[in-house]
Design a protein around this motif. Structure first.
Motif, PDB file in Angstrom:
ATOM      1  N   GLY B 151     -45.068  78.574  17.082  1.00  0.00           N
ATOM      2  CA  GLY B 151     -44.671  76.954  16.871  1.00  0.00           C
ATOM      3  C   GLY B 151     -44.097  76.976  15.420  1.00  0.00           C
ATOM      4  O   GLY B 151     -44.199  75.766  14.944  1.00  0.00           O
ATOM      5  N   TRP B 152     -43.679  78.039  14.773  1.00  0.00           N
ATOM      6  CA  TRP B 152     -43.368  77.805  13.319  1.00  0.00           C
ATOM      7  C   TRP B 152     -41.782  77.657  13.443  1.00  0.00           C
ATOM      8  O   TRP B 152     -41.182  78.429  14.154  1.00  0.00           O
ATOM      9  N   HIS B 153     -41.292  76.938  12.504  1.00  0.00           N
ATOM     10  CA  HIS B 153     -39.807  76.434  12.510  1.00  0.00           C
ATOM     11  C   HIS B 153     -39.465  77.770  11.801  1.00  0.00           C
ATOM     12  O   HIS B 153     -39.262  77.606  10.279  1.00  0.00           O
ATOM     13  N   ILE B 154     -38.788  78.814  12.141  1.00  0.00           N
ATOM     14  CA  ILE B 154     -38.425  79.945  11.364  1.00  0.00           C
ATOM     15  C   ILE B 154     -37.457  79.623  10.378  1.00  0.00           C
ATOM     16  O   ILE B 154     -37.452  80.492   9.338  1.00  0.00           O
ATOM     17  N   THR B 155     -36.663  78.814  10.479  1.00  0.00           N
ATOM     18  CA  THR B 155     -35.777  78.304   9.349  1.00  0.00           C
ATOM     19  C   THR B 155     -36.343  78.135   8.049  1.00  0.00           C
ATOM     20  O   THR B 155     -35.841  78.520   7.118  1.00  0.00           O
ATOM     21  N   SER B 156     -37.266  77.425   7.941  1.00  0.00           N
ATOM     22  CA  SER B 156     -37.988  77.040   6.778  1.00  0.00           C
ATOM     23  C   SER B 156     -39.235  78.077   6.312  1.00  0.00           C
ATOM     24  O   SER B 156     -39.279  78.286   5.300  1.00  0.00           O
ATOM     25  N   THR B 157     -39.775  78.603   7.141  1.00  0.00           N
ATOM     26  CA  THR B 157     -40.627  79.622   6.940  1.00  0.00           C
ATOM     27  C   THR B 157     -40.258  80.713   6.363  1.00  0.00           C
ATOM     28  O   THR B 157     -41.095  81.390   5.447  1.00  0.00           O
ATOM     29  N   THR B 158     -39.206  81.144   6.823  1.00  0.00           N
ATOM     30  CA  THR B 158     -38.365  82.347   5.927  1.00  0.00           C
ATOM     31  C   THR B 158     -37.691  81.568   4.783  1.00  0.00           C
ATOM     32  O   THR B 158     -37.294  82.403   3.866  1.00  0.00           O
ATOM     33  N   GLY B 159     -37.234  80.679   4.695  1.00  0.00           N
ATOM     34  CA  GLY B 159     -36.254  79.825   3.981  1.00  0.00           C
ATOM     35  C   GLY B 159     -36.957  79.653   2.572  1.00  0.00           C
ATOM     36  O   GLY B 159     -36.086  79.866   1.667  1.00  0.00           O
ATOM     37  N   SER B 160     -38.222  79.554   2.460  1.00  0.00           N
ATOM     38  CA  SER B 160     -38.813  79.207   0.976  1.00  0.00           C
ATOM     39  C   SER B 160     -38.674  80.761   0.428  1.00  0.00           C
ATOM     40  O   SER B 160     -38.525  80.934  -0.738  1.00  0.00           O
ATOM     41  N   ILE B 161     -38.809  81.732   1.287  1.00  0.00           N
ATOM     42  CA  ILE B 161     -38.733  83.038   0.534  1.00  0.00           C
ATOM     43  C   ILE B 161     -37.230  83.469   0.343  1.00  0.00           C
ATOM     44  O   ILE B 161     -36.724  84.141  -0.870  1.00  0.00           O
ATOM     45  N   GLY B 162     -36.197  83.337   1.229  1.00  0.00           N
ATOM     46  CA  GLY B 162     -34.886  83.303   0.944  1.00  0.00           C
ATOM     47  C   GLY B 162     -34.588  82.432  -0.513  1.00  0.00           C
ATOM     48  O   GLY B 162     -33.653  83.023  -1.238  1.00  0.00           O
ATOM     49  N   ALA B 163     -34.887  81.213  -0.395  1.00  0.00           N
ATOM     50  CA  ALA B 163     -34.380  80.509  -1.564  1.00  0.00           C
ATOM     51  C   ALA B 163     -34.866  81.063  -2.863  1.00  0.00           C
ATOM     52  O   ALA B 163     -34.397  81.295  -3.999  1.00  0.00           O
ATOM     53  N   ALA B 164     -36.313  81.515  -2.949  1.00  0.00           N
ATOM     54  CA  ALA B 164     -37.033  82.450  -4.059  1.00  0.00           C
ATOM     55  C   ALA B 164     -36.195  83.427  -4.554  1.00  0.00           C
ATOM     56  O   ALA B 164     -35.823  83.589  -5.618  1.00  0.00           O
ATOM     57  N   VAL B 165     -35.891  84.482  -3.364  1.00  0.00           N
ATOM     58  CA  VAL B 165     -35.157  85.492  -4.052  1.00  0.00           C
ATOM     59  C   VAL B 165     -33.840  85.335  -4.623  1.00  0.00           C
ATOM     60  O   VAL B 165     -33.341  85.834  -5.617  1.00  0.00           O
ATOM     61  N   ALA B 166     -33.205  84.249  -3.991  1.00  0.00           N
ATOM     62  CA  ALA B 166     -31.811  83.661  -4.247  1.00  0.00           C
ATOM     63  C   ALA B 166     -31.803  83.322  -5.657  1.00  0.00           C
ATOM     64  O   ALA B 166     -30.986  83.670  -6.751  1.00  0.00           O
ATOM     65  N   VAL B 167     -32.615  82.460  -5.966  1.00  0.00           N
ATOM     66  CA  VAL B 167     -32.912  81.686  -7.380  1.00  0.00           C
ATOM     67  C   VAL B 167     -33.236  82.821  -8.265  1.00  0.00           C
ATOM     68  O   VAL B 167     -32.690  82.872  -9.517  1.00  0.00           O
ATOM     69  N   SER B 168     -34.219  83.732  -8.120  1.00  0.00           N
ATOM     70  CA  SER B 168     -34.774  84.869  -8.799  1.00  0.00           C
ATOM     71  C   SER B 168     -33.282  85.720  -9.077  1.00  0.00           C
ATOM     72  O   SER B 168     -33.055  86.051 -10.347  1.00  0.00           O
ATOM     73  N   LYS B 169     -32.362  86.024  -8.377  1.00  0.00           N
ATOM     74  CA  LYS B 169     -31.262  86.794  -8.472  1.00  0.00           C
ATOM     75  C   LYS B 169     -30.290  86.120  -9.409  1.00  0.00           C
ATOM     76  O   LYS B 169     -29.946  86.635 -10.543  1.00  0.00           O
ATOM     77  N   LEU B 170     -30.054  84.687  -9.062  1.00  0.00           N
ATOM     78  CA  LEU B 170     -29.208  84.065 -10.089  1.00  0.00           C
ATOM     79  C   LEU B 170     -29.701  83.844 -11.518  1.00  0.00           C
ATOM     80  O   LEU B 170     -28.846  84.166 -12.534  1.00  0.00           O
ATOM     81  N   LEU B 171     -30.928  83.674 -11.544  1.00  0.00           N
ATOM     82  CA  LEU B 171     -31.546  83.472 -12.823  1.00  0.00           C
ATOM     83  C   LEU B 171     -31.948  84.951 -13.701  1.00  0.00           C
ATOM     84  O   LEU B 171     -32.187  84.946 -14.882  1.00  0.00           O
ATOM     85  N   GLY B 172     -31.696  85.883 -13.029  1.00  0.00           N
ATOM     86  CA  GLY B 172     -31.818  87.222 -13.445  1.00  0.00           C
ATOM     87  C   GLY B 172     -33.354  87.621 -13.861  1.00  0.00           C
ATOM     88  O   GLY B 172     -33.533  88.306 -14.758  1.00  0.00           O
ATOM     89  N   LEU B 173     -34.058  87.150 -12.867  1.00  0.00           N
ATOM     90  CA  LEU B 173     -35.451  87.704 -12.972  1.00  0.00           C
ATOM     91  C   LEU B 173     -35.510  89.411 -12.862  1.00  0.00           C
ATOM     92  O   LEU B 173     -34.904  89.894 -12.108  1.00  0.00           O
TER      93      LEU B 173
END
Lengths: 465, 465
Positions: B151-173
């Motif tokens: 019953g998980w909406h897989i777009t958003s359950t994985t989406g939080s992590i996808g967004a986090a790594v993308a922003v991490s990459k952009l900001l140069g973490l």
């Protein structure tokens, strides 16, 4: 049915429906929460979150607690930061049947909302707080223990919903809007137990407070959600409690829309009073996982005997503790390396009890955790699980080098429902946490918090905090 | 190991490591996302969320797409609102192996960040976008299909992590900071499937974008989390995939830290190129659940025959459609009452295909859904599940009152990997969505988006959007 029933109960509950003993528990819960939030406001985790998120802060609406001179930011971020601060020392409250720390998510969202909007009395606030705590604990009971066993941090997974109903109640949402607020909150499931031992643990109740606040505000604006969010086949209970069978009956039992279950939501009639979970809230005497409390309690008592009999810590040969099996599962860190890990070390708990005769946040600071003397006592502690022990029970045997033994059998730890924290101890705890921050105004603040029921506008109270 | 491996891959990936065909897919994904976000900006749900949350908006950092005259707010709220808008018409992209809509959470967080900070080129942006999409889809594959079934909406359950790594990459973490960002994102699990059919469905990718953005910003500030958040016993995969066995091997297979799995994360060497999920992204030709697409596709084709043979809709006796079983499970709403429900009605999809010969957001508006003529055709549609059919396959048989039959067997629906949407169709879709909002600047905006790879500073691009 469960979602609608909960929303209806929240919407219709009046202050006069709530037994005064429940109100008293809510006042103590709020008092204890405020102390924790003020005490945790200087913690590294709270400060990092504040500094990192500062670029996003909106208009000054609500206070960050624990700042001399008022520091107000938008209500969403205030809810997050106060929520983090209130949990960061693992010193908050505990609903023992579910080990939910109920006040953090709810009060953090609620105080921020009350300040933002203004015009809400202490009684409005307490009534909303009670609806939130009841919602959290009843939902926690419905999915307990499988939900927690799988790995969810039950404080925050139920906390989003608790915060949402509380804010809905305070803002006067309709029953329908409250249904949608529950839906919007239930879909934001925050908190994995894997985060225990890192700063992210304290992020959980903070984010739950934000989730609930956002859910209520969106629902008030007309944003729609499922009307059967809690009970649907792919709704909250079945998804987060997937390893538990018959969740429908469990929701019915605890929310009480079946035939008069004794444990149902508190009702408005004396013939079916229900059971109030707020009344069953307890307050931590020590800032760490509650399962360690009986061990610290016993070691603190042995410390007094050390002092009265002039024993020397150096003469300890071995410290043998017998505990409930969960203690080792949750807090088996033999060699904690910093303050966060020490919260999950029954060995550290035993050592500080014996050495200092107390367990306050000061005994969990890095310097203490890394102190060679503390390490030497900690290394002498052995812990053994005993299936027949309750979670609030422990036995400690200290053997000295000359063969002498000091023993203590703690039947119920201080802070348990059998030995609740007294008002004096709650005030001592408040003082311990807030003295550095509040200074001279400590007494006045403490008194103001105890008198929350008489407050005309919660803005007046938060200006003191 | 999984968490560290992913963080290391994200941190080390260079633009030159990415095959150009993958970059092209990322450009199309971003183009399609921007059209959806602009097109969804006037939707009721987006407007409600904007108005309700306005009191909390922080400083002007990032644009809300689709507003004539720049409308900038704090990056967190921009990420939320663009994320809602991009999903609200169910018109976005689909990674067919997991039915994740990958770009929404990632691009919404990323564009807001790029605007807020400034100085990031189109290539910086695309590289970060690719890391986010890869992370989402690989993690989705690791927990698929049990995670979605529960019953998980897989777009958003994985989406939080996808967004986090993308922003991490952009900001140069750093790699370590990225580990903590993954932890902070993984503990915020948003999205229950029960919300499908309500506005809360579109809230999911928006909130996922915010979750990921906040996670990266906190991690950059030094906030700590688990270092084994994905693979731990009570970490992300085991908790959200609890009904699936052997998640450790599954993570290893898809993230590829085992012995050279072919499906691993794209690697930097030609000897072990891995598999790029971004390349497998597809774009919806119709604004509804993807399983309905073969039916609409077939009905649109039959509509042309209607026109060429001058048939009258009134003469239809029955419309019989044969579909994959999932179609009826997900989209079996026989009598949808509004636009949101019509997205989950295979009957409505068939009717609009036959009547209008197309399926754009206009055919899903309330007036169309409630139009007696549409209802009369919809009522004549019968759907039968056929186990042997693929999800992108359908058979339609229209029987006229005079006994004449029109048949169409769609082997692969338009938009599937076998029949991908052409650039022309993507541009037509963009035009359909954005014409009202962009007016004269539509052509220039479309061209600017296609040329994202050459953009010097993403702020320049967003000022056009």
């Amino acid at each position: 049915m469960a979602t609608r029933h909960l929303a209806s109960w929240v919407h219709n509950l009046k202050y006069s429906d709530v037994p005064h003993v429940v109100v008293n528990s809510a006042v103590s819960s709020f008092y204890n929460w405020a102390g924790c939030a003020i005490g945790g406001s200087k913690h590294h985790a709270t400060v990092i979150a504040h500094d990192a998120l500062k670029p996003f802060f909106g208009p000054p609406q609500s206070s960050i607690l624990g700042h001399k001179g008022k520091l107000t930011i938008d209500a969403q971020h205030a809810a997050l930061l106060n929520g983090i601060a209130s949990h960061v020392h693992d010193y908050d409250d505990t609903h023992l049947d579910t080990i939910i720390h109920p006040t953090g998510p709810v009060a953090s969202a609620l105080l921020a909302t009350a300040e933002w909007k203004g015009g809400y009395s202490g009684q409005d606030f307490l009534l909303a707080l009670i609806t939130g705590i009841e919602a959290e604990c009843k939902l926690g009971l419905a999915v307990w223990p499988e939900h927690y066993d799988v790995g969810w941090h039950i404080t925050s997974t139920t906390g989003s919903i608790g915060a949402a109903v509380a804010v809905s109640k305070l803002l006067g949402l309709s029953e329908d809007q409250t249904v949608h607020a529950i839906g919007l909150a239930s879909t934001q499931v925050v908190g994995l137990r894997e985060m225990f031992g890192s700063q992210t643990k304290s992020f959980h109740p903070g984010r739950a407070a934000q989730n609930g606040l956002m859910a209520a505000v969106l629902a008030q604006g007309g944003y729609t959600s499922s009307e059967i969010a809690l009970e649907a086949k792919r709704g909250w209970a079945n998804v987060v409690g997937v390893t538990k069978s018959d969740l429908g009956s469990s929701l019915e039992r605890w929310l009480g829309f079946g035939a008069g279950a004794k444990e149902s939501l508190g009702l408005h009639t004396t013939t079916q009073p229900g059971r109030w979970e707020t009344e069953r809230n307890s307050f931590k005497p020590f800032p760490c996982g509650i399962v360690i409390h009986p061990i610290i309690d016993g070691c603190v008592q042995i410390h007094s005997e050390f002092e009265s009999q002039s024993f020397d810590l150096k003469d300890i040969e071995e410290v043998h503790v017998t505990v409930h099996p969960l203690v080792l599962e949750l807090t088996g860190k033999k060699k904690p390396k910093d303050h966060l890990e020490s919260k999950f070390s029954v060995y550290h708990g035993a050592a500080i009890g014996l050495i200092y005769g107390k367990g306050t946040p000061a005994q969990y600071e890095d310097e203490v955790v890394q102190d060679p003397m503390v390490i030497s006592v900690r290394d002498k502690v052995n812990a053994v699980a005993e299936q027949s022990f309750r979670a609030d029970e422990a036995k400690i045997v200290v053997t000295m080098k000359d063969g002498k033994k000091l023993e203590k059998h703690v039947v119920h730890a201080v802070g348990s429902s059998e030995v609740p924290l007294t008002t004096e101890l709650l005030e001592e705890k408040f003082r311990d946490q807030c003295e550095v921050v509040l200074g001279n105004s400590l007494g006045a603040t403490s008194t103001a918090l105890w008198n929350v029921e008489d407050v005309k506008d919660m803005r007046d109270l938060s200006s003191i905090l």
